[in-house]
Design a protein around this motif. Structure first.
Motif, PDB file in Angstrom:
ATOM      1  N   UNK A  71      43.746  36.974  31.508  1.00  0.00           N
ATOM      2  CA  UNK A  71      43.055  36.400  32.658  1.00  0.00           C
ATOM      3  C   UNK A  71      42.179  37.439  33.362  1.00  0.00           C
ATOM      4  N   UNK A  72      42.240  38.683  32.872  1.00  0.00           N
ATOM      5  CA  UNK A  72      41.453  39.773  33.440  1.00  0.00           C
ATOM      6  C   UNK A  72      40.684  40.474  32.319  1.00  0.00           C
ATOM      7  N   UNK A  73      39.617  41.167  32.681  1.00  0.00           N
ATOM      8  CA  UNK A  73      38.862  41.934  31.692  1.00  0.00           C
ATOM      9  C   UNK A  73      39.725  43.055  31.117  1.00  0.00           C
ATOM     10  N   UNK A  74      39.506  43.362  29.842  1.00  0.00           N
ATOM     11  CA  UNK A  74      40.219  44.450  29.186  1.00  0.00           C
ATOM     12  C   UNK A  74      39.246  45.537  28.748  1.00  0.00           C
ATOM     13  N   UNK A  75      39.694  46.777  28.856  1.00  0.00           N
ATOM     14  CA  UNK A  75      38.976  47.928  28.312  1.00  0.00           C
ATOM     15  C   UNK A  75      39.741  48.345  27.055  1.00  0.00           C
ATOM     16  N   UNK A  76      39.047  48.412  25.924  1.00  0.00           N
ATOM     17  CA  UNK A  76      39.697  48.621  24.636  1.00  0.00           C
ATOM     18  C   UNK A  76      39.349  50.000  24.091  1.00  0.00           C
ATOM     19  N   UNK A 132      34.568  46.461  27.609  1.00  0.00           N
ATOM     20  CA  UNK A 132      34.026  47.631  26.912  1.00  0.00           C
ATOM     21  C   UNK A 132      34.974  48.038  25.793  1.00  0.00           C
ATOM     22  N   UNK A 133      34.384  48.378  24.650  1.00  0.00           N
ATOM     23  CA  UNK A 133      35.105  49.061  23.574  1.00  0.00           C
ATOM     24  C   UNK A 133      34.546  50.476  23.497  1.00  0.00           C
ATOM     25  N   UNK A 134      35.420  51.468  23.519  1.00  0.00           N
ATOM     26  CA  UNK A 134      34.970  52.854  23.536  1.00  0.00           C
ATOM     27  C   UNK A 134      35.953  53.746  22.787  1.00  0.00           C
ATOM     28  N   UNK A 193      39.002  46.902  34.729  1.00  0.00           N
ATOM     29  CA  UNK A 193      39.723  46.149  33.711  1.00  0.00           C
ATOM     30  C   UNK A 193      41.102  46.713  33.458  1.00  0.00           C
ATOM     31  N   UNK A 194      41.864  45.997  32.649  1.00  0.00           N
ATOM     32  CA  UNK A 194      43.178  46.451  32.200  1.00  0.00           C
ATOM     33  C   UNK A 194      43.028  47.116  30.835  1.00  0.00           C
ATOM     34  N   UNK A 195      44.050  47.861  30.434  1.00  0.00           N
ATOM     35  CA  UNK A 195      44.110  48.391  29.075  1.00  0.00           C
ATOM     36  C   UNK A 195      45.549  48.295  28.589  1.00  0.00           C
ATOM     37  N   UNK A 196      45.714  48.003  27.313  1.00  0.00           N
ATOM     38  CA  UNK A 196      47.043  48.002  26.685  1.00  0.00           C
ATOM     39  C   UNK A 196      47.066  49.179  25.725  1.00  0.00           C
TER      40      UNK A 196
END
Length: 306
Positions: A194-199, A224-226, A241-244
């Motif tokens: 439900x939130x943006x993710x930074x990958x 963003x993918x970085x 954003x979130x990150x896993x």
């Protein structure tokens, strides 16, 4: 007070620091929580600083605690070096050893193992090659590398390689301190999407998560993918954003001094395993076997496998 700091205090401190919890450290060491708490308090008293911030969410290292963590690991590592392979008159190992490592793992695992091996085997000519996982696997299979340290549960050629896990790192959710999900002790994958993710696109970490999202029939919104871990940390810290990501990469502060919180995932997610990888069927030379033993010792001094 004039107490002497003991190795037991170092070990108990390391267990709490690595698990963020006295209860988890107690399970890890099979020691009563009261004994660990007493030991940590005595250590803080002796040092004259607070090593941990206590809260209902667990034990978080203070800045002084982070500095002491580095020194404690060195102490435990030096003790292990001093007590290993003490054979009067034994001929020191010589020869050459070529190690492969990915850029991401190099920043978190290579330095301590490298330094310990240098102390243990000063006559061995040690060379390190840094590259992406596919190329490291190619070099291993071709015999151009003796061994590699890399994410070991996402190999592209597992049938041609042997992997020995040194540490298993659980994935958790990274978020800004004021993020709406920060009020929860655990977060579900359905809440994350439900939130943006930074990958982070490095060391195949993203590949381990793809089947998890698919299994739950979830489609993350990726902002963003970085390949830059600092970019991920900074964006998470400012709330973009979130990150896993796995715990071994976690640091609580960004370069701009923004705080990054972590929360446990409610859903089952694979760990990210870092380990030693070498060519299947090869007969490791003495220098390689010694490096494997040093890496195993270093892993035990950092954190036992779950």
């Amino acid at each position: 007070m004039n107490r002497h700091i003991t190795l037991k205090q170092f070990r108990y401190f390391l267990a709490v620091a690595e698990s963020d919890s006295v209860a988890a450290a107690s399970r890890m060491l099979s020691i009563a929580q009261s004994a660990i708490t007493k030991s940590v308090l005595e250590l803080e008293d002796e040092l004259g600083v607070l090593l941990f911030e206590r809260s209902p969410k667990g034990m978080r290292l203070t800045p002084e605690g982070h500095r002491f963590l580095v020194k404690a690991r060195r102490v435990i590592g030096a003790v292990a070096d001093a007590t290993r392979d003490v054979h009067p008159g034994a001929t020191p190992l010589s020869g050459a050893l070529t190690i492969g490592v990915t850029s991401l793992v190099a920043g978190y695992y290579l330095s301590e193992v490298f330094a310990r091996f240098r102390r243990t085997c000063p006559e061995v000519d040690l060379k390190v090659v840094e590259d992406a996982p596919p190329f490291l696997e190619h070099l291993l299979i071709n015999g151009e590398l003796d061994i590699a340290i890399m994410v070991s549960n996402a190999l592209g050629e597992p049938q041609a390689l042997v992997a020995e896990t040194l540490t298993r790192s659980p994935n958790r959710v990274w978020m800004a301190a004021d993020h709406p999900l920060a009020s929860q002790a655990e977060v579900g994958l359905a809440e994350c999407v439900q939130h943006d993710l930074v990958v982070l696109q490095a060391d195949r970490i993203e590949l381990l998560m793809r089947p998890v999202w698919a299994r739950h029939q979830l489609k993350p919104r990726t902002v963003l993918r970085t390949s830059s871990l600092e970019a991920v940390r900074s964006l998470v810290g400012v709330g973009a954003g979130l990150a896993v990501l796995p715990d071994f990469l976690y640091r609580p502060w960004t370069l701009d001094a923004e705080h990054v919180e972590v929360r446990t995932l409610r859903d089952a997610v694979p760990t990210v395993d870092v380990g030693l990888v070498w060519r299947r069927g090869s007969q490791p030379r003495a220098e390689v076997l010694e490096f494997i033993e040093v890496a195993r010792d270093q892993s035990r001094s950092r954190r036992p496998l779950a």
